[in-house]
Design a protein around this motif. Structure first.
Motif, short mmCIF file in Angstrom:
data_model
loop_
_atom_site.label_atom_id
_atom_site.label_comp_id
_atom_site.label_asym_id
_atom_site.label_seq_id
_atom_site.Cartn_x
_atom_site.Cartn_y
_atom_site.Cartn_z
N GLY A 148 0.78 -1.22 0.00
CA GLY A 148 0.00 0.00 0.00
C GLY A 148 0.81 1.28 0.00
O GLY A 148 2.04 1.29 -0.01
N ARG A 149 0.05 2.35 0.04
CA ARG A 149 0.64 3.68 0.11
C ARG A 149 1.16 3.94 1.52
O ARG A 149 0.75 3.28 2.48
CB ARG A 149 -0.42 4.72 -0.25
CG ARG A 149 -0.92 4.59 -1.67
CD ARG A 149 -1.94 5.65 -2.00
NE ARG A 149 -2.59 5.33 -3.26
CZ ARG A 149 -3.56 6.03 -3.79
NH1 ARG A 149 -4.03 7.09 -3.17
NH2 ARG A 149 -4.09 5.66 -4.94
N PRO A 150 2.04 4.90 1.67
CA PRO A 150 2.55 5.24 3.01
C PRO A 150 1.41 5.62 3.95
O PRO A 150 0.41 6.19 3.55
CB PRO A 150 3.45 6.45 2.75
CG PRO A 150 3.86 6.31 1.32
CD PRO A 150 2.68 5.69 0.62
N THR A 151 1.59 5.24 5.23
CA THR A 151 0.58 5.53 6.24
C THR A 151 1.24 5.77 7.59
O THR A 151 2.35 5.30 7.83
CB THR A 151 -0.44 4.38 6.36
OG1 THR A 151 -1.46 4.77 7.28
CG2 THR A 151 0.20 3.09 6.82
N GLN A 152 0.53 6.49 8.43
CA GLN A 152 0.96 6.67 9.82
C GLN A 152 0.07 5.88 10.77
O GLN A 152 0.21 5.99 11.99
CB GLN A 152 0.92 8.17 10.18
CG GLN A 152 1.88 9.02 9.37
CD GLN A 152 3.33 8.56 9.53
OE1 GLN A 152 3.78 8.27 10.63
NE2 GLN A 152 4.03 8.48 8.41
N LEU A 153 -0.85 5.10 10.23
CA LEU A 153 -1.75 4.30 11.07
C LEU A 153 -0.95 3.25 11.83
O LEU A 153 0.09 2.78 11.34
CB LEU A 153 -2.83 3.66 10.21
CG LEU A 153 -3.82 4.65 9.57
CD1 LEU A 153 -4.71 3.94 8.57
CD2 LEU A 153 -4.65 5.32 10.65
N GLY B 11 0.33 0.12 10.06
CA GLY B 11 1.22 0.24 8.90
C GLY B 11 2.38 -0.73 9.02
O GLY B 11 2.85 -1.03 10.12
N ARG C 190 3.59 1.22 5.48
CA ARG C 190 2.61 1.27 4.39
C ARG C 190 1.35 0.49 4.78
O ARG C 190 1.39 -0.40 5.62
CB ARG C 190 3.20 0.67 3.11
CG ARG C 190 4.35 1.47 2.56
CD ARG C 190 4.85 0.86 1.27
NE ARG C 190 5.89 1.65 0.66
CZ ARG C 190 5.69 2.68 -0.16
NH1 ARG C 190 4.47 3.04 -0.48
NH2 ARG C 190 6.70 3.34 -0.68
N HIS C 191 0.27 0.83 4.10
CA HIS C 191 -0.97 0.07 4.27
C HIS C 191 -0.75 -1.37 3.81
O HIS C 191 -0.17 -1.59 2.74
CB HIS C 191 -2.10 0.67 3.41
CG HIS C 191 -2.70 1.90 3.95
ND1 HIS C 191 -3.61 1.89 4.98
CD2 HIS C 191 -2.53 3.20 3.60
CE1 HIS C 191 -3.98 3.13 5.24
NE2 HIS C 191 -3.34 3.95 4.42
N SER D 275 -2.38 -3.29 2.00
CA SER D 275 -3.54 -3.29 1.10
C SER D 275 -3.88 -4.68 0.59
O SER D 275 -5.04 -4.94 0.25
CB SER D 275 -3.31 -2.32 -0.07
OG SER D 275 -2.18 -2.71 -0.82
N THR E 205 -5.75 2.88 -1.01
CA THR E 205 -4.68 2.55 -0.06
C THR E 205 -3.52 1.83 -0.73
O THR E 205 -2.50 1.60 -0.10
CB THR E 205 -5.21 1.66 1.08
OG1 THR E 205 -5.58 0.39 0.57
CG2 THR E 205 -6.38 2.32 1.79
N GLN F 84 -0.42 1.26 -3.43
CA GLN F 84 0.56 2.01 -4.20
C GLN F 84 0.32 1.71 -5.68
O GLN F 84 0.32 0.55 -6.07
CB GLN F 84 1.98 1.58 -3.80
CG GLN F 84 3.09 2.36 -4.45
CD GLN F 84 3.13 3.79 -3.95
OE1 GLN F 84 2.80 4.09 -2.82
NE2 GLN F 84 3.51 4.68 -4.83
#
Length: 168
Positions: free
Chosen positions: A49-54, A57, A69-70, A72, A124, A126
């Motif tokens: 996935g795309r970068p995340t701060q969750l 991740g 990253r997510h 995904s 979510t 990439q």
């Protein structure tokens, strides 16, 4: 997808089975494949996935940036494999019980629901590096998913004009 449709048509013709009966069966049978295929993507650390701060991740070993990253692929496994399967099985039972089943109903539902789930999950994921964002902020996967939803909806409307059939 085009290859699958051609192979399905040839199989149905050779076995003298109605094409839409085969596609409905494949719609139900395909969801475990989607689930396990996406799990394979996760274990291979591909299509991340795309970068995340969750907090969930993940840092994928194949990511050259080594940033959270997510996951995904896991979102897709749950959405495309589990949620889609539950909805299709529920729709099959409901349409038969209420006597509005028509061959192709599950195929149209697959196109619509899979397309919506995939469109949402793509937010979510990439985008593929060779394609990037085709129509900012949408990826090629989202545009193809939107086409799938439109085709599925048009097919569902067409099916409404056909008489209901008794499913066996």
């Amino acid at each position: 997808m085009i290859g699958m449709v051609i192979a399905t048509a040839l199989f149905a013709r050779r076995r003298a089975i109605p094409f839409l009966t085969v596609t409905d069966t494949l719609a139900l049978a395909g969801t475990p494949g989607l689930f396990f295929g996406r799990l394979g993507n996760f274990f291979n650390a591909e299509l991340y996935g795309r970068p995340t701060q969750l907090p969930w991740g993940m840092i994928f070993p194949t990511d050259p940036l080594h940033i959270p990253r997510h996951p995904s692929e896991l979102y897709a496994a749950i959405g495309e494999g589990v949620v889609l399967a539950i909805l299709l099985f529920w729709l099959e039972r409901r349409s038969i019980a209420r006597h509005w089943y028509r061959p192709g109903v599950l195929s149209a539902a697959l196109l619509i629901v899979y397309g919506v789930i995939r469109f949402l999950i793509e937010f979510t994921r990439q985008p593929d590096p060779q394609l990037g964002f085709v129509l900012v902020p949408f990826s090629a996967g989202q545009l193809l998913s939107a086409v799938m939803v439109v085709v599925g909806a048009a097919f569902a409307l067409y099916l409404r004009s056909r008489p209901a059939s008794v499913a066996s």
